[in-house]
Design an enzyme around this catalytic site. Structure first.
Site, PDB file in Angstrom:
ATOM      1  N   ARG A 151      -9.630 -10.199 -12.280  1.00  0.00           N
ATOM      2  CA  ARG A 151      -8.438  -9.613 -12.894  1.00  0.00           C
ATOM      3  C   ARG A 151      -7.449 -10.739 -13.165  1.00  0.00           C
ATOM      4  O   ARG A 151      -7.673 -11.880 -12.798  1.00  0.00           O
ATOM      5  CB  ARG A 151      -7.848  -8.555 -11.959  1.00  0.00           C
ATOM      6  CG  ARG A 151      -7.366  -9.124 -10.647  1.00  0.00           C
ATOM      7  CD  ARG A 151      -6.968  -8.056  -9.653  1.00  0.00           C
ATOM      8  NE  ARG A 151      -5.623  -7.576  -9.904  1.00  0.00           N
ATOM      9  CZ  ARG A 151      -4.763  -7.170  -8.938  1.00  0.00           C
ATOM     10  NH1 ARG A 151      -5.120  -7.242  -7.667  1.00  0.00           N
ATOM     11  NH2 ARG A 151      -3.566  -6.725  -9.227  1.00  0.00           N
ATOM     12  N   ARG A 152      -6.343 -10.430 -13.816  1.00  0.00           N
ATOM     13  CA  ARG A 152      -5.239 -11.375 -13.991  1.00  0.00           C
ATOM     14  C   ARG A 152      -5.658 -12.667 -14.687  1.00  0.00           C
ATOM     15  O   ARG A 152      -5.160 -13.743 -14.358  1.00  0.00           O
ATOM     16  CB  ARG A 152      -4.614 -11.715 -12.641  1.00  0.00           C
ATOM     17  CG  ARG A 152      -3.990 -10.525 -11.976  1.00  0.00           C
ATOM     18  CD  ARG A 152      -3.281 -10.869 -10.716  1.00  0.00           C
ATOM     19  NE  ARG A 152      -2.228  -9.891 -10.462  1.00  0.00           N
ATOM     20  CZ  ARG A 152      -1.437  -9.912  -9.417  1.00  0.00           C
ATOM     21  NH1 ARG A 152      -1.556 -10.845  -8.521  1.00  0.00           N
ATOM     22  NH2 ARG A 152      -0.506  -9.000  -9.272  1.00  0.00           N
TER      23      ARG A 152
ATOM     24  N   HIS B 279      -9.397   0.789 -10.207  1.00  0.00           N
ATOM     25  CA  HIS B 279      -9.024   1.709  -9.127  1.00  0.00           C
ATOM     26  C   HIS B 279      -7.553   2.096  -9.210  1.00  0.00           C
ATOM     27  O   HIS B 279      -7.199   3.259  -9.220  1.00  0.00           O
ATOM     28  CB  HIS B 279      -9.340   1.085  -7.768  1.00  0.00           C
ATOM     29  CG  HIS B 279      -8.540   1.679  -6.647  1.00  0.00           C
ATOM     30  ND1 HIS B 279      -8.710   2.979  -6.230  1.00  0.00           N
ATOM     31  CD2 HIS B 279      -7.549   1.176  -5.886  1.00  0.00           C
ATOM     32  CE1 HIS B 279      -7.856   3.239  -5.256  1.00  0.00           C
ATOM     33  NE2 HIS B 279      -7.142   2.168  -5.038  1.00  0.00           N
ATOM     34  N   PHE B 280      -6.674   1.084  -9.293  1.00  0.00           N
ATOM     35  CA  PHE B 280      -5.270   1.482  -9.171  1.00  0.00           C
ATOM     36  C   PHE B 280      -4.716   2.052 -10.472  1.00  0.00           C
ATOM     37  O   PHE B 280      -3.744   2.799 -10.442  1.00  0.00           O
ATOM     38  CB  PHE B 280      -4.387   0.385  -8.548  1.00  0.00           C
ATOM     39  CG  PHE B 280      -4.149  -0.847  -9.349  1.00  0.00           C
ATOM     40  CD1 PHE B 280      -3.326  -0.841 -10.449  1.00  0.00           C
ATOM     41  CD2 PHE B 280      -4.729  -2.053  -8.952  1.00  0.00           C
ATOM     42  CE1 PHE B 280      -3.091  -1.999 -11.167  1.00  0.00           C
ATOM     43  CE2 PHE B 280      -4.500  -3.215  -9.662  1.00  0.00           C
ATOM     44  CZ  PHE B 280      -3.673  -3.194 -10.776  1.00  0.00           C
ATOM     45  N   HIS B 281      -5.364   1.733 -11.607  1.00  0.00           N
ATOM     46  CA  HIS B 281      -4.930   2.412 -12.829  1.00  0.00           C
ATOM     47  C   HIS B 281      -5.331   3.894 -12.794  1.00  0.00           C
ATOM     48  O   HIS B 281      -4.594   4.745 -13.280  1.00  0.00           O
ATOM     49  CB  HIS B 281      -5.480   1.720 -14.076  1.00  0.00           C
ATOM     50  CG  HIS B 281      -4.648   0.541 -14.512  1.00  0.00           C
ATOM     51  ND1 HIS B 281      -4.696  -0.674 -13.888  1.00  0.00           N
ATOM     52  CD2 HIS B 281      -3.717   0.417 -15.496  1.00  0.00           C
ATOM     53  CE1 HIS B 281      -3.838  -1.505 -14.470  1.00  0.00           C
ATOM     54  NE2 HIS B 281      -3.236  -0.870 -15.455  1.00  0.00           N
TER      55      HIS B 281
ATOM     56  N   TYR C 228       1.722   5.481  -2.265  1.00  0.00           N
ATOM     57  CA  TYR C 228       1.910   6.856  -1.780  1.00  0.00           C
ATOM     58  C   TYR C 228       3.296   7.375  -2.123  1.00  0.00           C
ATOM     59  O   TYR C 228       3.486   8.568  -2.313  1.00  0.00           O
ATOM     60  CB  TYR C 228       1.586   6.934  -0.282  1.00  0.00           C
ATOM     61  CG  TYR C 228       0.095   6.893  -0.085  1.00  0.00           C
ATOM     62  CD1 TYR C 228      -0.627   8.074  -0.022  1.00  0.00           C
ATOM     63  CD2 TYR C 228      -0.600   5.706  -0.055  1.00  0.00           C
ATOM     64  CE1 TYR C 228      -2.000   8.057   0.085  1.00  0.00           C
ATOM     65  CE2 TYR C 228      -1.970   5.671   0.048  1.00  0.00           C
ATOM     66  CZ  TYR C 228      -2.668   6.854   0.123  1.00  0.00           C
ATOM     67  OH  TYR C 228      -4.026   6.831   0.217  1.00  0.00           O
TER      68      TYR C 228
ATOM     69  N   HIS D 198       0.792  -1.217   0.000  1.00  0.00           N
ATOM     70  CA  HIS D 198       0.000   0.000   0.000  1.00  0.00           C
ATOM     71  C   HIS D 198       0.833   1.280   0.000  1.00  0.00           C
ATOM     72  O   HIS D 198       0.651   2.139  -0.856  1.00  0.00           O
ATOM     73  CB  HIS D 198      -1.068   0.047   1.090  1.00  0.00           C
ATOM     74  CG  HIS D 198      -2.069   1.097   0.727  1.00  0.00           C
ATOM     75  ND1 HIS D 198      -2.963   0.935  -0.290  1.00  0.00           N
ATOM     76  CD2 HIS D 198      -2.241   2.360   1.149  1.00  0.00           C
ATOM     77  CE1 HIS D 198      -3.650   2.043  -0.461  1.00  0.00           C
ATOM     78  NE2 HIS D 198      -3.243   2.928   0.403  1.00  0.00           N
TER      79      HIS D 198
END
Lengths: 183, 74, 541
Positions: free
Chosen positions: C430-431, C367-369, C220, C216
């Site tokens: 995913r994946r 989300h993370f893209h 950041y 995580h």
């Protein structure tokens, strides 16, 4: 709002915004907290270890014991082995509208599954029995893909969950349900 | 729950009579800045407030109408 | 600005963006495979090797090199003194390069198809893991240099506030040091011994927990340069002032504090942890939204100052009055919009029980893209457009292709990720390389997957245009090489030591990490658990 003429007044506006942020964050805490403590909604978090080398010799995860079984007291338990690259069994019947406990483990690598359109979801980690408790509301077939990369055959690793209306729900003499007889 | 903000703020040096450190390329005059600070940050309150409000509402909608509707989980 | 480190910084940026170009090409190809269009080279071997390469470059190589270069630039320009040791900086760079040269061939030869998260007991070539260790060790040189640079400046400037950009930069250096501890321990003590054949089993619960420690806060680490630019460059680019220097410091501090003890929200669906620590880390995850929510107000107010100085009136009129033709302003606004979408997905992911609704579905990928590509990388573009002219002394020929590139990137992100949210809610994992779209239950997924593939090609085009824009820069007119940072409405004269250094910050992090991870990690040494047998992917089991 009064005009900002010094730093103190500027900081007051930021403090006011921080209070609004605190309010928003409190809403998130409250909703999650209430549904967790009052409605007992949690991520599946049953911690139980098992030796992955001897899973198939264990009483619970012996091949004959896999699949859906209904105890004499009516509790429905599904036992699954996730292995490269299939779930055993491949088709899982469950009764509609009744609490179901799914217990899964892996003898080899990390797998995971979700049941499409439901909240059933867990990682399957070798060394642990993952346990998911839920109620299936919608009758019909739901896909159950492996959702963690487990090797080159991962894309082919799918099972099917058949949610059977209670009127059509049947089990055999041992309390086992199978996709072919439950239909 | 204010994450210690007030305490941090009270620690600050509040004197701010001196002009910003020499930056000859900064074209903003004190008078112009003083003028806009009569309204700033009302727009930021409105924009950030609307964005955060929408975010919380959208989250609540998903929580209630999709997650809770799909049944219990534990 | 008397001191420079142009060649050092350009070397970092150059390799970072070259790797990035390769990774977006792989990304577009992967989406073509997932769409069932069977492009050339479609096979599980190629697909998962490609996913491993895409994740490794985007997760470890590109941002690490970019942030190192960014940090050197900020250090030299804000402190107006040379780097403590140019030689050590180059040594760190070459360690990263050697690491990449070890890891990527292992990936492309199919000997390390374990994805960038390398969840054991799947185990690949040791060169992959050793390469990653070298990348991290090289980046530790940067960490040391940034801390050293700030300490040297503070010694010579007692009592003065560290320039905000440098404060954020050193916050990121400490954040990265804390972040890498988890994955370094996992690699050195668990994965590498297994991949060398020294051990035959791995404690999977421990490995997953150590990886979550890193997984995580690493986001950041990628994000902080974007935040530093929001506070210290964007307000000036827009023609305004930074609303509050103090809020910048506070946000950087809170980002370091609350991004670290929260990684277990990646393990909500895991069976090796109980509800107690999952709930605790969920609460801490909620708190990590606070610095971002504070930032949107402070940057909004900074932009409002600029808009009103340019004649904008009314509650929202200042938005239209902003100089949208300037790449830094455009990128900042687009970045905030995409942060809103990405943040929406994120607060749903972290909502404890609700995580079961979307865990490991395409929703998470969306989300993370949005956060990585939409919020972070678009600001890396803007930073490159801002810094490159100062590094090579050339102005861009025209701002038009730059604006087009930024708009295409933002639109591409939306087109790529919005379908993934829908598909994720419908249970698309995913994946997965290929789907059986002949199955009527998932046949309708194909249309959405094709839409997101189109988004992928928009992103690819935008990414290549970015490289083109940087290359054409060298033909431009001579540029002003001075870097100017935004001035605060009330520039700080004196700030409390908690917001001018990191002693208190690191103490609090230590406390939070012990609280959040102490028992969850220690339990594996006293509960009865069973390790799993290593599964080699490079030796055919």
């Amino acid at each position: 709002m009064a005009p900002i003429t010094n730093e103190q007044e500027l900081q007051k506006t930021e403090f006011r915004w921080a209070m609004i942020v605190t309010g928003a964050v409190t809403v998130l805490f409250a909703v999650i907290g209430i549904s967790s403590f009052v409605m007992a909604l949690h991520p599946p978090s049953h911690v139980e270890s098992i030796d992955p080398a001897t899973v198939s010799q264990s009483k619970e995860f012996a091949e004959s014991n896999l699949g859906t079984s209904v105890d004499p007291d009516g509790a429905v338990t599904v036992r699954i082995i996730a292995t490269q690259f299939a779930f055993v069994p491949r088709c899982i019947p469950v009764p509609q509208g009744k609490p179901v406990t799914i217990r899964v483990t892996s003898p080899d690598v990390i797998h995971g599954f979700l049941i499409a359109g439901t909240n059933a979801n867990t990682m399957v980690v070798p060394g642990y029995v993952a346990e998911v408790r839920t109620v299936f509301g919608t009758a019909g077939d739901h896909l159950m893909p492996c959702h963690e990369f487990c090797g080159l055959g991962h894309s082919e690793m799918w099972a099917l969950v058949r949610v059977v209306p209670q009127a059509q729900w049947q089990t055999d003499a041992d309390g086992k349900a199978r996709c072919d007889i439950s239909r | 729950m204010n994450f210690g903000l007030g305490e941090f703020m009270s620690n600050f040096d509040r004197s701010s009579d001196s002009p910003p450190p020499g930056d000859t390329l900064d074209p903003i005059t004190d008078a112009a800045l003083e003028d806009v600070l009569k309204t700033v940050p009302q727009g930021a309150f409105a924009l950030a407030g609307a964005a955060m409000g929408l975010l919380v509402l959208a989250w609540l909608a998903v929580y209630v109408f999709i997650f809770l509707a799909r049944g219990p989980i534990s | 600005m008397t001191y420079r480190a142009d060649r050092l910084i350009l070397a970092h940026f150059g390799v970072a963006f070259a790797a990035f170009a390769l990774a977006i090409l792989l990304g577009a190809w992967q989406m073509t495979v997932r769409s069932g269009l069977e492009p050339a080279f479609t096979s599980p071997e190629a697909y998962f090797a490609s996913v491993t390469a895409h994740g490794t470059i985007m997760g470890y190589v590109m941002p690490t090199l970019f942030i190192m270069g960014f940090g050197y630039f900020v250090s030299v320009t804000t402190l107006d003194r040379p780097l403590p040791s140019l030689r050590l900086a180059w040594a760190g760079f070459w360690l990263v390069i050697v690491g990449v040269a070890m890891a990527l061939p292992a990936v492309f030869s199919g000997k390390a198809t374990v994805l960038y998260t390398f969840y054991p007991p799947l185990t690949g070539s040791v060169f992959y893991y050793l390469g990653l260790v070298l990348v991290v060790v090289g980046s530790w040189f940067w960490v040391g240099l940034m801390i050293w640079a700030m300490a040297g400046w503070k010694k010579d400037n007692p009592g003065k506030p560290v320039p905000l950009a440098m404060y954020g930069n050193v916050a990121n250096a400490f954040l990265w040091l804390w972040t890498t501890v988890g994955v370094a321990v996992e690699l050195l003590f668990q994965v590498i011994p297994a991949s060398l054949g020294w051990t035959q089993t791995i404690d999977i619960g421990l490995a997953r927990t150590l990886f979550a420690w890193t997984l995580h806060p690493i986001v950041y680490f990628w994000l902080l340069p974007a935040y530093i630019v929001f506070y210290t460059i964007a307000p000036r680019a827009a023609g305004g002032r930074l609303y509050s220097d103090m809020m910048g410091r506070l946000s950087f501090l809170l980002l370091v504090l609350y991004s670290l003890p929260v990684g277990m929200h990646h393990l909500f669906m895991d069976p090796e942890h109980g509800t107690g620590f999952k709930f605790l880390q969920m609460m801490l995850t909620v708190l990590v939204t606070v610095p971002t929510l504070l930032t949107i107000f402070t940057i909004g107010a900074s932009m409002e100052i600029a808009g009103r100085l340019r004649g904008g009136k009314g509650l929202f009129g200042w938005i239209g009055a902003l100089p949208w033709d300037r790449p830094m302003v455009l990128a900042t606004c687009l970045s905030f919009v995409l942060l809103g979408f990405g943040g929406f997905g994120g607060i749903i992911n972290m909502s404890y029980g609700m995580n079961a609704m979307i865990h490991n579905t395409s929703w998470v990928t969306a989300h993370f893209h949005l956060i990585y590509g939409g919020t972070v990388v678009i600001m890396y573009f803007a930073i490159a457009y801002e810094f490159w002219p100062k590094l090579v002394g050339r102005e861009p020929l025209s701002l038009k292709p730059i604006r087009l590139q930024l708009w295409m990137w933002a639109i591409g992100m939306v087109v790529t990720t919005f379908p993934w949210h829908i598909l994720g809610l419908e249970g698309q994992p995913r994946r997965v390389a290929t789907f059986d779209y002949t199955n009527p239950m998932i046949a309708h997924w194909q249309n959405w997957t094709i839409v997101s593939m189109i988004g992928g090609y928009i992103l690819l085009t935008s990414g290549l245009l970015f490289v083109w824009n940087l290359l054409t820069l060298y033909r431009g007119a001579e540029a002003d090489r001075q870097m100017h940072y935004a001035v605060a409405v009330y520039p700080p004269h004196r700030v409390p030591s908690a917001l001018n250094g990191f002693d208190l910050c690191n103490g609090l992090v230590l406390f939070l990490m012990l609280m959040a991870y102490g028992y969850p990690v220690a339990q594996f040494f006293f509960i009865k658990d069973y390790p799993a047998l290593v599964h080699r992917v490079d030796l055919g089991n």
